[in-house]
Motif scaffolding. Structure first.
Motif, PDB file in Angstrom:
ATOM      1  N   ILE A  26       6.185  -1.475   4.769  1.00 20.41           N
ATOM      2  CA  ILE A  26       5.538  -0.363   4.082  1.00 20.41           C
ATOM      3  C   ILE A  26       4.993  -0.881   2.750  1.00 20.41           C
ATOM      4  O   ILE A  26       5.696  -1.614   2.040  1.00 20.41           O
ATOM      5  CB  ILE A  26       6.559   0.781   3.809  1.00 20.41           C
ATOM      6  CG1 ILE A  26       7.388   1.124   5.083  1.00 20.41           C
ATOM      7  CG2 ILE A  26       5.864   2.008   3.235  1.00 20.41           C
ATOM      8  CD1 ILE A  26       6.591   1.631   6.274  1.00 20.41           C
ATOM      9  N   THR A  43       4.646  -1.017  -0.750  1.00 19.29           N
ATOM     10  CA  THR A  43       5.315  -0.475  -1.941  1.00 19.29           C
ATOM     11  C   THR A  43       5.520  -1.617  -2.936  1.00 19.29           C
ATOM     12  O   THR A  43       5.317  -2.790  -2.577  1.00 19.29           O
ATOM     13  CB  THR A  43       6.719   0.083  -1.584  1.00 19.29           C
ATOM     14  OG1 THR A  43       7.566  -1.038  -1.248  1.00 19.29           O
ATOM     15  CG2 THR A  43       6.710   1.071  -0.436  1.00 19.29           C
ATOM     16  N   TYR A  54      20.832  -8.568   2.012  1.00 23.22           N
ATOM     17  CA  TYR A  54      20.031  -7.332   2.205  1.00 23.22           C
ATOM     18  C   TYR A  54      20.250  -6.777   3.615  1.00 23.22           C
ATOM     19  O   TYR A  54      20.524  -5.582   3.797  1.00 23.22           O
ATOM     20  CB  TYR A  54      18.557  -7.680   1.976  1.00 23.22           C
ATOM     21  CG  TYR A  54      17.582  -6.530   2.110  1.00 23.22           C
ATOM     22  CD1 TYR A  54      17.411  -5.592   1.093  1.00 23.22           C
ATOM     23  CD2 TYR A  54      16.784  -6.401   3.253  1.00 23.22           C
ATOM     24  CE1 TYR A  54      16.484  -4.558   1.219  1.00 23.22           C
ATOM     25  CE2 TYR A  54      15.856  -5.371   3.380  1.00 23.22           C
ATOM     26  CZ  TYR A  54      15.712  -4.455   2.355  1.00 23.22           C
ATOM     27  OH  TYR A  54      14.797  -3.431   2.482  1.00 23.22           O
ATOM     28  N   SER A  91       8.850   5.296  -7.725  1.00 25.09           N
ATOM     29  CA  SER A  91       7.871   4.417  -7.060  1.00 25.09           C
ATOM     30  C   SER A  91       8.052   4.476  -5.548  1.00 25.09           C
ATOM     31  O   SER A  91       9.043   5.008  -5.047  1.00 25.09           O
ATOM     32  CB  SER A  91       8.077   2.969  -7.537  1.00 25.09           C
ATOM     33  OG  SER A  91       9.383   2.527  -7.221  1.00 25.09           O
ATOM     34  N   ASN A 108      17.712   6.422  -1.364  1.00 26.51           N
ATOM     35  CA  ASN A 108      16.535   5.565  -1.155  1.00 26.51           C
ATOM     36  C   ASN A 108      16.561   4.299  -2.002  1.00 26.51           C
ATOM     37  O   ASN A 108      15.988   3.282  -1.607  1.00 26.51           O
ATOM     38  CB  ASN A 108      15.279   6.400  -1.482  1.00 26.51           C
ATOM     39  CG  ASN A 108      14.053   5.549  -1.670  1.00 26.51           C
ATOM     40  OD1 ASN A 108      13.489   5.045  -0.706  1.00 26.51           O
ATOM     41  ND2 ASN A 108      13.636   5.345  -2.920  1.00 26.51           N
ATOM     42  N   ASP A 148      13.338   0.508 -14.301  1.00 25.87           N
ATOM     43  CA  ASP A 148      12.134   0.467 -13.465  1.00 25.87           C
ATOM     44  C   ASP A 148      10.870   0.575 -14.329  1.00 25.87           C
ATOM     45  O   ASP A 148      10.790   1.431 -15.200  1.00 25.87           O
ATOM     46  CB  ASP A 148      12.163   1.630 -12.455  1.00 25.87           C
ATOM     47  CG  ASP A 148      11.092   1.469 -11.390  1.00 25.87           C
ATOM     48  OD1 ASP A 148      11.450   1.196 -10.241  1.00 25.87           O
ATOM     49  OD2 ASP A 148       9.894   1.622 -11.717  1.00 25.87           O
ATOM     50  N   ILE A 194       8.520   4.569  -1.635  1.00 24.46           N
ATOM     51  CA  ILE A 194       8.955   5.572  -0.663  1.00 24.46           C
ATOM     52  C   ILE A 194       9.636   6.761  -1.366  1.00 24.46           C
ATOM     53  O   ILE A 194       9.452   7.919  -0.974  1.00 24.46           O
ATOM     54  CB  ILE A 194       9.901   4.923   0.384  1.00 24.46           C
ATOM     55  CG1 ILE A 194       9.117   3.901   1.230  1.00 24.46           C
ATOM     56  CG2 ILE A 194      10.556   5.973   1.273  1.00 24.46           C
ATOM     57  CD1 ILE A 194       9.988   2.986   2.095  1.00 24.46           C
ATOM     58  N   LYS A 221      21.799  -3.169   4.794  1.00 27.12           N
ATOM     59  CA  LYS A 221      20.997  -2.218   5.556  1.00 27.12           C
ATOM     60  C   LYS A 221      21.628  -1.895   6.910  1.00 27.12           C
ATOM     61  O   LYS A 221      21.448  -0.793   7.447  1.00 27.12           O
ATOM     62  CB  LYS A 221      19.570  -2.752   5.731  1.00 27.12           C
ATOM     63  CG  LYS A 221      18.796  -2.875   4.412  1.00 27.12           C
ATOM     64  CD  LYS A 221      18.660  -1.538   3.705  1.00 27.12           C
ATOM     65  CE  LYS A 221      17.736  -1.600   2.500  1.00 27.12           C
ATOM     66  NZ  LYS A 221      17.606  -0.293   1.818  1.00 27.12           N
TER      67      LYS A 221
HETATM   68  P1  NAD Z   1      10.457   0.312  -4.554  1.00 27.17           P
HETATM   69  O1  NAD Z   1      10.820  -0.931  -5.265  1.00 27.17           O
HETATM   70  O2  NAD Z   1       9.224   1.045  -4.967  1.00 27.17           O
HETATM   71  O3  NAD Z   1      11.639   1.355  -4.613  1.00 27.17           O
HETATM   72  C1  NAD Z   1      12.969   1.023  -4.865  1.00 27.17           C
HETATM   73  C2  NAD Z   1      13.466   1.958  -5.941  1.00 27.17           C
HETATM   74  O4  NAD Z   1      14.858   1.722  -6.171  1.00 27.17           O
HETATM   75  C3  NAD Z   1      12.751   1.761  -7.277  1.00 27.17           C
HETATM   76  O5  NAD Z   1      12.258   3.004  -7.740  1.00 27.17           O
HETATM   77  C4  NAD Z   1      13.833   1.247  -8.198  1.00 27.17           C
HETATM   78  O6  NAD Z   1      13.720   1.677  -9.539  1.00 27.17           O
HETATM   79  C5  NAD Z   1      15.080   1.828  -7.554  1.00 27.17           C
HETATM   80  N1  NAD Z   1      16.297   1.130  -7.973  1.00 27.17           N
HETATM   81  C6  NAD Z   1      16.522  -0.202  -8.015  1.00 27.17           C
HETATM   82  N2  NAD Z   1      17.749  -0.449  -8.500  1.00 27.17           N
HETATM   83  C7  NAD Z   1      18.298   0.772  -8.773  1.00 27.17           C
HETATM   84  C8  NAD Z   1      19.542   1.182  -9.293  1.00 27.17           C
HETATM   85  N3  NAD Z   1      20.501   0.297  -9.662  1.00 27.17           N
HETATM   86  N4  NAD Z   1      19.776   2.507  -9.440  1.00 27.17           N
HETATM   87  C9  NAD Z   1      18.830   3.412  -9.082  1.00 27.17           C
HETATM   88  N5  NAD Z   1      17.633   3.083  -8.594  1.00 27.17           N
HETATM   89  C10 NAD Z   1      17.373   1.772  -8.433  1.00 27.17           C
HETATM   90  O7  NAD Z   1      10.354  -0.091  -3.034  1.00 27.17           O
HETATM   91  P2  NAD Z   1      10.402   0.799  -1.699  1.00 27.17           P
HETATM   92  O8  NAD Z   1       9.876  -0.077  -0.644  1.00 27.17           O
HETATM   93  O9  NAD Z   1       9.835   2.142  -1.913  1.00 27.17           O
HETATM   94  O10 NAD Z   1      11.975   0.915  -1.453  1.00 27.17           O
HETATM   95  C11 NAD Z   1      12.622   2.123  -1.097  1.00 27.17           C
HETATM   96  C12 NAD Z   1      13.684   1.832  -0.059  1.00 27.17           C
HETATM   97  O11 NAD Z   1      13.041   1.467   1.166  1.00 27.17           O
HETATM   98  C13 NAD Z   1      14.613   0.677  -0.419  1.00 27.17           C
HETATM   99  O12 NAD Z   1      15.927   0.997  -0.046  1.00 27.17           O
HETATM  100  C14 NAD Z   1      14.067  -0.453   0.430  1.00 27.17           C
HETATM  101  O13 NAD Z   1      15.032  -1.450   0.683  1.00 27.17           O
HETATM  102  C15 NAD Z   1      13.663   0.293   1.669  1.00 27.17           C
HETATM  103  N6  NAD Z   1      12.726  -0.406   2.564  1.00 27.17           N
HETATM  104  C16 NAD Z   1      11.472  -0.720   2.161  1.00 27.17           C
HETATM  105  C17 NAD Z   1      10.608  -1.361   3.044  1.00 27.17           C
HETATM  106  C18 NAD Z   1       9.195  -1.741   2.674  1.00 27.17           C
HETATM  107  O14 NAD Z   1       8.509  -2.414   3.465  1.00 27.17           O
HETATM  108  N7  NAD Z   1       8.709  -1.356   1.519  1.00 27.17           N
HETATM  109  C19 NAD Z   1      11.046  -1.694   4.331  1.00 27.17           C
HETATM  110  C20 NAD Z   1      12.337  -1.344   4.716  1.00 27.17           C
HETATM  111  C21 NAD Z   1      13.169  -0.695   3.824  1.00 27.17           C
END
Ligand code: NAD
Length: 254
Positions: free
Chosen positions: A187, A189, A154, A14, A90, A39, A16, A158
């Protein structure tokens, strides 16, 4: 073809992670689509998008809370494709909790994914990489730039990611391996559209009003920067954190 690079990407069913798998595959990198068994998103969708773009991919279940699972992910790619060049750490979770109500368990559970999971992914990848390898870890403006109320765990994770990549850049530079971080802003998501732990759809809509770019980001816009950092074009970029946020964090409030 064994001369095509190989990437491991965690959390690639899913958001990013999925966009990164598709983007790297389009640029000729074979992608290990790390998918968390809990997931709800179907990793087959990511794999189909990879193949539709002419790329090659492989789905591997991985839980970044487990060293054995992450190590097995890297080993599965190496045993299939005989090499590993890129690690994209990620996977992440986001949980809202006021700091003074936070239990030790909540703190540890989040750091186990968002910081220790990044460490495990980088370590597993590095063990198989040679000259030209790269690690990219996903931080956040929360912790990477700002503090965020009710998200201290969190933001701590980070921020920790930044210290990790800087150290890896120094330690593995002599082996020709680079390590960098991405600091995404807001972003669209599954994580950010979760109205319980994050801004939710309405909050993201409102964010368009204060982000200079006028809207939140698309996962592909983050993936393209990850692809650059993973490529030979970024050969002298290491130990850095690149903010991808539509100018959100440089805007002065007036
Ligand atoms: P997302 O929820 O789509 O992606 C997170 C992914 O991590 C999911 O596919 C989930 O299955 C996986 N995950 C969760 N627990 C897990 C585990 N124990 N083992 C393996 N995989 C696991 O959301 P996203 O926004 O695409 O997040 C991707 C990254 O970007 C994350 O690290 C998030 O913190 C970071 N991020 C996102 C944003 C935003 O605005 N979306 C902003 C800053 C940082």
């Amino acid at each position: 073809m064994t001369d095509q690079p190989v990437a491991m990407i965690t959390g690639a069913a899913s958001g990013i992670g999925a966009a990164t798998a598709v983007c790297l595959a389009e640029k000729g990198i074979r992608v290990g689509i790390g998918t968390f068994p809990g997931d709800p998103h179907d990793p087959e969708t990511t794999l189909k998008d990879v193949r539709d773009g002419g790329g090659e991919g492989m789905i591997v279940e991985v839980d970044v809370r487990s060293t054995a699972s992450v190590d097995a992910f890297a080993e599965a790619l190496v045993s299939t494709w005989r090499r590993l060049d890129v690690a994209v750490a990620n996977a992440g979770i986001l949980r809202e909790a006021a700091f003074d109500t936070l239990s030790d368990e909540q703190w540890h559970d989040l750091l186990d994914v968002d910081l220790h999971g990044v460490m495990r992914t980088a370590r597993a990848g590095l063990r198989h990489m040679g000259d030209g390898g790269s690690v990219t870890a996903i931080s956040s403006i929360a912790g990477g730039v700002y503090g965020w109320q009710a998200h201290a765990h969190y933001a701590t994770a980070k921020a920790g990611v930044l210290g990790l990549v800087r150290s890896l850049a120094v330690e593995y530079g002599p082996r020709g391996i680079r390590a960098n971080a991405i600091i995404p802003g807001l972003i669209r998501t599954p994580q950010s559209t979760d109205a319980v732990n994050s801004l939710g759809p309405e909050g993201l809509e409102r964010a368009g009003g204060y982000i200079p770019w006028g809207r939140v980001g698309d996962p592909r816009e983050v993936a393209e920067v990850i692809a650059f950092l993973s490529s030979p074009q970024a050969s002298y970029v290491s130990g850095q954190a690149i903010v991808v946020d539509g100018a959100l964090t440089v805007a002065m409030r007036d």
